[in-house]
Design a protein around this motif. Structure first.
Motif, PDB file in Angstrom:
ATOM      1  N   ARG A 187       0.849  -1.192   0.000  1.00 25.58           N
ATOM      2  CA  ARG A 187       0.000   0.000   0.000  1.00 25.58           C
ATOM      3  C   ARG A 187       0.884   1.242   0.000  1.00 25.58           C
ATOM      4  NH1 ARG A 187       0.342  -2.277   4.920  1.00 25.58           N
ATOM      5  NH2 ARG A 187       0.638  -0.957   6.768  1.00 25.58           N
ATOM      6  N   VAL A 196       1.102   5.087   1.600  1.00 28.00           N
ATOM      7  CA  VAL A 196       0.567   5.973   2.631  1.00 28.00           C
ATOM      8  C   VAL A 196       1.229   7.338   2.450  1.00 28.00           C
ATOM      9  CG1 VAL A 196       0.332   6.404   5.104  1.00 28.00           C
ATOM     10  CG2 VAL A 196       0.246   4.055   4.236  1.00 28.00           C
ATOM     11  N   VAL A 198      -4.414   6.802   2.268  1.00 24.57           N
ATOM     12  CA  VAL A 198      -3.979   5.419   2.053  1.00 24.57           C
ATOM     13  C   VAL A 198      -4.567   4.885   0.757  1.00 24.57           C
ATOM     14  CG1 VAL A 198      -3.824   3.110   3.059  1.00 24.57           C
ATOM     15  CG2 VAL A 198      -3.975   5.107   4.559  1.00 24.57           C
ATOM     16  N   TRP A 199      -3.696   4.215  -0.039  1.00 27.12           N
ATOM     17  CA  TRP A 199      -4.158   3.564  -1.270  1.00 27.12           C
ATOM     18  C   TRP A 199      -3.727   2.089  -1.262  1.00 27.12           C
ATOM     19  CZ3 TRP A 199      -2.192   8.509  -1.253  1.00 27.12           C
ATOM     20  CH2 TRP A 199      -3.004   9.523  -1.811  1.00 27.12           C
ATOM     21  N   SER A 225      -7.827   9.111   8.886  1.00 27.90           N
ATOM     22  CA  SER A 225      -7.234   8.768   7.585  1.00 27.90           C
ATOM     23  C   SER A 225      -8.347   8.712   6.548  1.00 27.90           C
ATOM     24  CB  SER A 225      -6.509   7.423   7.662  1.00 27.90           C
ATOM     25  OG  SER A 225      -7.441   6.381   7.911  1.00 27.90           O
ATOM     26  N   SER A 242      -9.147   6.535   2.970  1.00 24.67           N
ATOM     27  CA  SER A 242      -8.737   5.488   2.034  1.00 24.67           C
ATOM     28  C   SER A 242      -9.171   5.859   0.621  1.00 24.67           C
ATOM     29  CB  SER A 242      -9.370   4.148   2.424  1.00 24.67           C
ATOM     30  OG  SER A 242      -8.872   3.718   3.665  1.00 24.67           O
ATOM     31  N   HIS A 243      -8.267   5.696  -0.313  1.00 19.39           N
ATOM     32  CA  HIS A 243      -8.522   5.959  -1.734  1.00 19.39           C
ATOM     33  C   HIS A 243      -9.201   7.307  -1.978  1.00 19.39           C
ATOM     34  CE1 HIS A 243      -7.183   2.150  -3.419  1.00 19.39           C
ATOM     35  NE2 HIS A 243      -7.582   1.608  -2.282  1.00 19.39           N
TER      36      HIS A 243
END
Length: 701
Positions: free
Chosen positions: A82, A84, A97-98, A129, A131-132
């Protein structure tokens, strides 16, 4: 309706290709550029607000943050790999985060640059956070898709997302089509209508439905496109009606003769309600106009539609014509036959019945008598439409619960006479006004909105599982008075997925509570052979059994005046319309009747609303309006008449005013220009001609 460029296959749009085109066709029904433009966003996200990192809350659906990438690293290997990144503003830092599209992130999200990050904030280890997140460089480029303040959100599916066709991917496609074809978008509504309602043109509407420059532009676009949807439905329906009236002459029922008068004055055992008289008068006027009648009669359970139908059929007989009445099931056909025969008491006319169970010997005689004109009224099921069934002179067709028949089935009745017979459609399912305007907009609608005098309203109670013994006690009390009871279950056998009290377990419970020989139970469900079902129902009708345990097969078609209690198990699992239909099986005699809705202790908000509505009112028309709000038009129309409603944007609950405006506009147009021959109606003429190709005698709405 569109220019040729918009008819281009979606495969040829930049970045689509054959594989993506195939999945767009399967998942969203998008074949052409025009189809894509007609795929509207289902909501919009306000991108005008920027949040500071110290303002974040995990309950926020989406946030937009302006900050600088102060760190970025790749963590883990293979499927755990991933990226970050840390996004920092003047109030704090948040992690981005991806887990997918790592190559794109690596190449396009750069340390030290300022970005707009957009996504759903979550809390992990006391830190926020996203995500995507969607990432845009700052300042935003001044392009069509980059300057959005209201971001469109499109429907997507897991299969589409595998091809990068999520909402953002569809948005990019829309931008390409609009940039290529905006000037090719042609108007569909005449200018005088746009002026009257101060609506934007189609080009502006399509641009602002996909890429609204502000809230007002979006509202104007939505109103225009909603009007367009509803307007063309009304234009199609009312042009069908106009076509019939111009094309087909109807039988003239000029005489109210001996049969109608004798039945009304000497035989009818009760006084007609004001609503029944009003509807009979409307039918009478229809049949004097020299055009074919197409009338829908809506009436609640027990409102007296059968008597209205009988007097209409007697009117046909008085004028030298035969009449027939078609019902969707043998049980319902027999009920109508016995009701009519009982009301006539063997006088005035000859009535007969034809069903799938009519013997060959009976059929031969019936066919001969029908063709000779010796049968005045024929009641039946689908058997009426067989080619062998030939009338001498069919003048009126009554169709009960027409949504249960296909168009072609109904059309066969129409073709049984050289001049199309008058059509009277009846339904015991009250239809909301807006839905009636769209589903049955080409029919004249009558409402029997009054119950016969002396009919006591059914008392409805809602009980939960803990009150079951109280329910059994009430059943015993009513049976002791000589009454009968229905108990209806939603399932036959136990389901692993649905924890419902099913019919087989219910029967065991009943037999324990109501042992032989003091109590007799009939059992009826949809998987039984028709012969067995008929036998069990007949035992209950004849009073040989006190309790009928059944699935919803008794929703329509059983008339037992002595049955005074309807118990519906797992009532929260039924729709409002179905609950109301089931309740209508009782309350048909002079005694007070009751409906008990049994449910579990825990109910969804919608389930509770349905049961509260049933307890609150017996009015089917009120119930239908609430049902429309709860279920939406799609579910309701599916049970009535498929293929009429294909609304992408309009909402029949929220957009009643727009629907009324659209319908009134079409009515005015046809009053002033019945054949749409005026130059200003050329657009509408093209639409109607395109839609009406192929309409012939088999067109029954």
């Amino acid at each position: 309706m569109f220019a040729s460029d918009l008819d281009t296959t979606i495969e040829f749009l930049k970045g689509v290709g054959p594989k993506r085109a195939e999945i767009l066709q399967k998942e969203l029904g998008i074949y052409t550029y025009a189809d894509l433009l007609g795929c509207y966003p289902f909501r919009y996200i306000d991108r005008t607000r920027f949040y500071k990192i110290n303002e974040l809350d995990a309950d926020l659906p989406y946030v937009q943050i302006l900050g600088r990438i102060t760190g970025k690293e790749t963590i883990g290997e293979k499927h755990k790999k991933r990226i970050v990144a840390r996004l920092t503003d003047e109030t704090g830092t948040i992690e981005l985060v991806w887990f997918q599209s790592l190559k794109w992130v690596d190449e396009n999200v750069m340390r030290g640059k300022v970005y707009i990050a957009f996504g759903k904030p979550t809390v992990f280890n006391s830190s926020y956070s996203i995500s995507h997140p969607e990432m845009e460089s700052y300042p935003r480029p001044a392009t069509l898709t980059g300057n959005l303040t209201l971001q469109p959100v499109y429907n997507s599916t897991e299969k589409l997302k595998k091809f990068s066709l999520d909402s953002k991917g569809i948005q990019k496609m829309q931008a390409l089509v609009i940039e290529q074809c905006l000037q090719e978008i042609r108007e569909t509504i005449p200018a005088y209508i746009l002026d009257k309602y101060r609506m934007v043109n189609r080009k502006e509407a399509l641009l602002n439905i996909h890429f609204p420059k502000d809230t007002i532009a979006l509202q104007n676009a939505q109103r225009r496109l909603k009007f367009e949807e509803l307007f063309f439905i009304q234009l199609q329906l009312l042009s069908n009606k106009q076509f019939r009236e111009l094309k087909f002459k109807g039988h003239l029922f000029s005489t109210v003769g001996k049969r109608v008068n004798t039945f009304y004055k000497d035989i009818l055992p009760f006084e007609l309600t004001g609503a029944q008289k009003r509807v009979i008068k409307e039918i009478r006027l229809d049949t004097q106009r020299g055009i074919q009648m197409n009338r829908l009669v809506q009436g609640d359970v027990g409102s007296g539609k059968t008597v209205v139908a009988l007097m209409s059929m007697l009117l046909a007989n008085d004028n030298g014509y035969q009449a027939c009445m078609m019902a969707p099931t043998e049980i319902l056909a027999r009920q109508h036959y016995h009701s009519i025969a009982s009301l006539l008491d063997g006088r005035l006319i000859k009535v007969d019945i034809l069903t799938g169970n009519t013997t060959k010997k009976q059929r031969i005689l019936l066919h001969q008598q029908l063709e000779a004109g010796e049968i005045d009224i024929l009641v039946g099921t689908h058997a009426l439409i067989e080619d062998k069934v030939v009338f001498k002179n069919l003048g009126l067709v009554v169709i009960d619960e027409q949504h249960r028949f296909g168009v072609e089935q109904r059309a066969k009745l129409w073709r049984k006479n050289s001049t199309p017979p008058h059509i009277l459609v009846m339904t015991a399912t009250p239809i909301p006004r807006t839905l009636a305007m769209t589903l049955y907009g080409d029919l004249d609608v009558s409402m029997i909105d009054e119950l016969p005098a002396g009919r006591k309203p059914i008392e409805t109670k809602h009980l939960v599982e803990g009150q079951r013994l109280r329910m059994f006690g009430f059943m015993k009390t009513e049976i002791a008075k000589g009454r009968q009871v229905y108990v209806v279950y939603p399932l036959i056998k136990e389901s692993e997925k649905l924890d419902l009290l099913h019919l087989e377990a219910g029967i065991e419970q009943m037999r324990y509570q109501f042992p032989l020989p003091d109590f007799q139970i009939s059992i009826v469900h949809g998987q039984m052979p028709n012969k067995d079902k008929q036998y069990e129902m007949q035992r209950f009708i004849d009073g040989q059994t006190q309790i009928m345990v059944a699935t919803t097969v008794i929703e329509v078609g059983v008339n037992v005046p002595n049955a005074s209690v309807m118990i519906i198990e797992n009532a929260e699992r039924f729709g409002l319309s179905q609950l109301h239909q089931l309740r209508g099986r009782v309350g048909r005699g002079a005694e007070q009747s009751f409906c008990i809705l049994m449910s579990g202790e825990k109910l969804s908000r919608e389930g509770r609303k349905r049961l509260e509505t049933m307890v609150m009112t017996n009015n089917g028309f009120e119930i239908s309006e609430i049902d429309l709000e709860l279920r939406g038009p799609g579910d309701l129309s599916g049970t009535m008449q498929s293929g009429v409603l294909d609304l992408k944007l309009a909402d029949l609950v929220k957009d009643q005013q727009i629907l009324q405006e659209a319908r009134n506009t079409v009515i005015e147009i046809f009053q002033q220009d019945p054949t749409l021959s005026l130059p200003e109606n050329a657009l509408l003429k093209r639409f109607v001609d395109k839609k009406s190709r192929g309409i012939a005698l088999d067109k029954i709405s």
